[in-house]
Design an enzyme around this catalytic site. Structure first.
Site, PDB file in Angstrom:
ATOM      1  N   ARG A 112       0.866  -1.176   0.000  1.00 46.61           N
ATOM      2  CA  ARG A 112       0.000   0.000   0.000  1.00 46.61           C
ATOM      3  C   ARG A 112       0.904   1.227   0.000  1.00 46.61           C
ATOM      4  NH1 ARG A 112      -2.238  -0.102   6.280  1.00 46.61           N
ATOM      5  NH2 ARG A 112      -0.281   0.547   7.215  1.00 46.61           N
ATOM      6  N   ASN A 150      -5.208   7.610   4.696  1.00 45.91           N
ATOM      7  CA  ASN A 150      -4.868   6.845   5.894  1.00 45.91           C
ATOM      8  C   ASN A 150      -3.426   7.155   6.268  1.00 45.91           C
ATOM      9  OD1 ASN A 150      -5.727   4.649   7.785  1.00 45.91           O
ATOM     10  ND2 ASN A 150      -3.829   3.743   7.013  1.00 45.91           N
ATOM     11  N   GLU A 151      -3.241   7.642   7.457  1.00 42.40           N
ATOM     12  CA  GLU A 151      -1.895   7.851   8.005  1.00 42.40           C
ATOM     13  C   GLU A 151      -0.934   8.471   6.978  1.00 42.40           C
ATOM     14  OE1 GLU A 151      -0.699   4.060   9.652  1.00 42.40           O
ATOM     15  OE2 GLU A 151      -1.804   4.469  11.482  1.00 42.40           O
ATOM     16  N   GLU A 305      -7.539   4.382  15.980  1.00 43.96           N
ATOM     17  CA  GLU A 305      -7.134   2.984  15.836  1.00 43.96           C
ATOM     18  C   GLU A 305      -6.270   2.567  17.013  1.00 43.96           C
ATOM     19  OE1 GLU A 305      -5.050   1.819  12.314  1.00 43.96           O
ATOM     20  OE2 GLU A 305      -6.258   3.100  11.033  1.00 43.96           O
ATOM     21  N   GLU A 353      -2.050  -8.337   6.722  1.00 41.13           N
ATOM     22  CA  GLU A 353      -2.271  -8.134   8.162  1.00 41.13           C
ATOM     23  C   GLU A 353      -3.252  -9.162   8.719  1.00 41.13           C
ATOM     24  OE1 GLU A 353      -3.132  -3.911   8.465  1.00 41.13           O
ATOM     25  OE2 GLU A 353      -0.994  -3.500   8.666  1.00 41.13           O
ATOM     26  N   HIS A 356      -3.286  -9.585  12.396  1.00 35.52           N
ATOM     27  CA  HIS A 356      -3.473  -8.397  13.235  1.00 35.52           C
ATOM     28  C   HIS A 356      -4.705  -8.590  14.128  1.00 35.52           C
ATOM     29  CE1 HIS A 356      -3.987  -4.238  14.436  1.00 35.52           C
ATOM     30  NE2 HIS A 356      -2.789  -3.985  13.931  1.00 35.52           N
TER      31      HIS A 356
HETATM   32  C1  GLA Z   1      -2.234   1.480  10.941  1.00 35.01           C
HETATM   33  C2  GLA Z   1      -3.079   1.480   9.686  1.00 35.01           C
HETATM   34  C3  GLA Z   1      -3.959   0.292   9.569  1.00 35.01           C
HETATM   35  C4  GLA Z   1      -3.228  -0.965   9.932  1.00 35.01           C
HETATM   36  C5  GLA Z   1      -2.658  -0.814  11.311  1.00 35.01           C
HETATM   37  C6  GLA Z   1      -1.909  -2.022  11.767  1.00 35.01           C
HETATM   38  O1  GLA Z   1      -2.848   2.045  12.006  1.00 35.01           O
HETATM   39  O2  GLA Z   1      -3.868   2.631   9.599  1.00 35.01           O
HETATM   40  O3  GLA Z   1      -4.390   0.220   8.236  1.00 35.01           O
HETATM   41  O4  GLA Z   1      -2.200  -1.192   9.026  1.00 35.01           O
HETATM   42  O5  GLA Z   1      -1.747   0.251  11.319  1.00 35.01           O
HETATM   43  O6  GLA Z   1      -1.428  -1.855  13.059  1.00 35.01           O
END
Ligand code: GLA
Length: 660
Positions: A112, A150-151, A305, A353, A356
């Site tokens: 990604r 995202n981030e 998150e 993931e 996760h």
């Molecule tokens: C970040 C991302 C998520 C995921 C988590 C895994 O917070 O935003 O998409 O990858 O990490 O910890």
């Protein structure tokens, strides 16, 4: 701050990725969400290839159905734009938009974040999908908030990034001579005679130019922010009443200047994953939650998150002990988060993931994790009222991303200088003592604080040094630690003795550094040791409180105190071990008129106050009962507390008391 429309009380939910599952699973999902008390889910973060499988061909049917289903079940949606992960067709059509690493490798699609934020094709496509989504879902009743991207934090060093960097530099410096002077390009024959000669700080033969490197980080933070703002403006235009945010990532790495970004979001949202399995996870949680509140200007923010059931310690997944997920969530909420959200709702069967943690684990709802999730969801409505009070903080810690970035240069007198570790160590002292702190940016009005702490603020502007000086002069108390105030915004040393920005405030002058070796410690008179760093401090008005007891600096000041105007300024010239730090903090607080609270070790304390009410949040992180003075009603148990609260191991109490 603008709150997700239609969400009452605290937010509870997580990233929901229905595109990985069949419609039968969606129905089970919403039933379980209701059972767990979920009221908000983030949908579509990585859905671009599911929404637009080919350029211009959209498949919205599944998302329509999911949003309708969520709405019918009373669950609001934090709808994401999927721009953190462009589909393979995009990368094939626009290979120039794939990112290039600093050593010149063009990355391939397959993970990604494979985009360059400076690539016009990427920006156009990102704006395009945001527009299409906003047009389609503007009127959907489930839409409560926009979650852009995202981030944000992907770096690129390609030629497109180089052009954008040059434009940014022209804006910042105007004239090349100013850039040459700021970057000290006279050193090693780096003088630029045309803007085109400037490249991103790609891999080079030997040490890179530290100002060049810092400016690139400033530039990328700004460029990523511009990309966010483009999408935000598109969304605002179509849905003016729906708040817009993006989730900040904070790890041992801060890719953007969050304090600056916070000005552009409707709600500060943070992702937080502690990096250790021991009590450090609780300390890091408090640290990050306080930081997020700082970015939110002291107001509410949202934990967007976290992981439900594991802590990732260097790749090893540590299962959170029973009750720990709730404790960590409550610590975030106590420190200003308006809820607890997770990544992700349902654990994936495959993909990168797949292991996760999730709210619904692979084992399904018949699992300890889901039961604990549902228990947490059930208790949140009872504590939502604490949001009326602001967390008490009489202490401020200065936090500055630029100073951190500057202190990551490979040209320092010791590789052990570590800004994040220094700030965390300082925050830990207050966390352990049960003293609330705010993080504030240098230059902020400090007058409401009794003590302002400045850990290793390497890069300090004149304005922020002046602001700290004025604060102390008018009666404030400051505690500055080693390697602060050394360089200006151009990463140029302030001459005439260290720490140049603060010599008169601190009443001393340092002429030489004595960095300590790995594992080396130097004894201090009065107990405790210094690690990492030491330096030769010459008094010029300050008095020595503690001196070095051994080594080349034996007899020279280690900790000093200097009356300045109506206040005073402390200085610690080394990284103090806990047994030296704790008494210093206690003394500095005492002299600032803020004695340490009555506080059992291992119990995290947060106080929140409104005009009429005070809430005491106490979290027992030990494995033995702890008593502390309290009166009022425990919101979690519904029981009255008279005089003494006894917290059993691992439990939390939230006591409401009328404000005297
Ligand atoms: C970040 C991302 C998520 C995921 C988590 C895994 O917070 O935003 O998409 O990858 O990490 O910890």
């Amino acid at each position: 701050m603008r709150w997700p429309a239609g969400v009452d009380g605290l937010c509870f939910g997580g990233d929901y990725n229905p595109e990985q599952w069949s419609p039968e699973v969606w129905r089970e999902d919403v039933a379980l969400m209701r059972q767990a008390g979920v009221n908000l889910v983030t949908v579509g973060v990585f859905s671009w290839s599911s929404l637009e499988p080919e350029p211009g061909r959209y498949e919205f049917g599944w998302l329509d159905e999911v949003l309708d289903l969520l709405h019918d079940n009373g669950i609001k949606v934090n709808l994401a734009t999927p721009t953190a992960s462009p589909p393979p067709w995009f990368s094939l059509a626009h290979p120039e938009a794939l990112p290039v690493s600093s050593d010149g490798v063009r990355l391939t699609h397959g993970s990604r974040d494979t985009y360059c934020v400076c690539a016009p094709a990427y920006r156009k496509a990102a704006a395009g999908i945001a527009t299409v989504l906003a047009d389609r879902y503007a009127g959907h009743p489930a839409l409560a908030m926009w979650h852009v991207h995202n981030e944000y934090g992907s770096y690129c060093y390609c030629d497109l990034a180089a052009s954008a960097f040059r434009r940014w530099l022209q804006e910042r410096y105007g004239e090349l001579e100013r850039l040459n002077a700021a970057w000290t390009t006279a050193f090693w024959s780096q003088g630029y005679s045309a803007w085109e000669q400037i490249q991103p700080p790609r891999k080079t033969q030997y040490l890179a130019n530290p100002t060049h490197a810092l400016d690139y980080r400033r530039f990328l933070s700004d460029e990523l922010l511009a990309a966010y703002c483009e999408q935000r403006d598109i969304l605002n235009e179509r849905t003016p009443f729906v708040p817009v945010t993006t989730n900040f990532v904070f790890a041992p790495w801060a890719p953007v200047d969050h304090a600056r970004w916070a000005e552009e979001v409707d709600l500060v949202a943070l992702d937080h994953y502690p990096e250790t399995a021991d009590i450090g996870a609780e300390e890091q949680t408090a640290f990050c939650a306080d930081l997020a509140r700082g970015w939110a200007g002291g107001g509410p923010w949202l934990l967007m998150e976290q992981a439900s059931s594991v802590l990732n310690e260097g790749g090893r997944m540590h299962t959170k002990e029973p009750g720990r997920m709730a404790r960590l969530s409550l610590s975030h909420i106590a420190r200003g988060s308006r809820g607890a959200m997770f990544f992700q709702w349902r654990a994936s069967r495959g993909g990168s993931e797949m292991y996760h943690a999730a709210m619904v684990p692979h084992a399904g709802p018949d699992s300890r994790i889901f039961r604990e999730v549902a228990e947490l969801g059930a208790l949140l409505p009872a504590i939502a009222e604490i949001d009326e009070g602001r967390p008490d903080a009489d202490v401020a810690i200065l936090w500055d991303a630029e100073s951190w970035w500057a202190l990551q240069a490979p040209i320092l007198p010791s590789p052990r200088l570590d800004y994040l570790a220094a700030v965390r160590a300082m925050h830990r002292q207050f966390w352990r003592a049960g003293v609330g702190v705010d993080f504030v940016a240098p230059g902020t009005d400090l007058s409401r604080y009794r003590l302002v702490v400045v850990p290793s603020l390497y890069l300090t502007s004149d304005a922020s040094a002046d602001s700290l000086g004025e604060y102390v002069e008018s009666g404030g108390h400051a505690l500055v630690t080693y390697f602060s105030g050394i360089v200006d915004e151009n990463v140029q040393v302030r001459l005439g003795g260290y720490p140049g920005a603060f010599t008169s405030l601190l009443g001393l002058r340092v002429d030489e550094f004595y960095p300590l070796a790995d594992g080396e410690a130097v004894g201090l008179t009065g107990g405790g040791e210094g690690t990492i760093w030491s330096e030769s401090v010459h008094l010029a008005g300050a008095e020595a409180i503690t001196t070095y007891a051994e080594g080349p600096l034996a007899g020279m000041p280690a900790i000093t105190r200097h009356p300045y105007g109506n206040g005073q300024a402390w200085y610690a010239s080394t990284q103090l071990t806990d047994d030296a730090f704790a008494p210093l903090i206690a003394q500095a607080l005492h002299e600032a008129g803020q004695p340490l609270p009555n506080h059992p070790a291992g119990v995290e304390l947060i106080r929140r106050t409104s005009d009429t009410t005070q809430w005491l949040i106490a979290i027992n992180h030990t494995n033995h009962p702890a008593d502390l003075p309290a009166n009022g009603l425990d919101l979690l148990t519904g029981k009255p507390i008279h005089t003494t609260l006894t917290l059993t191991p691992g439990t939390t109490a939230i006591i409401r008391t009328p404000h005297p």
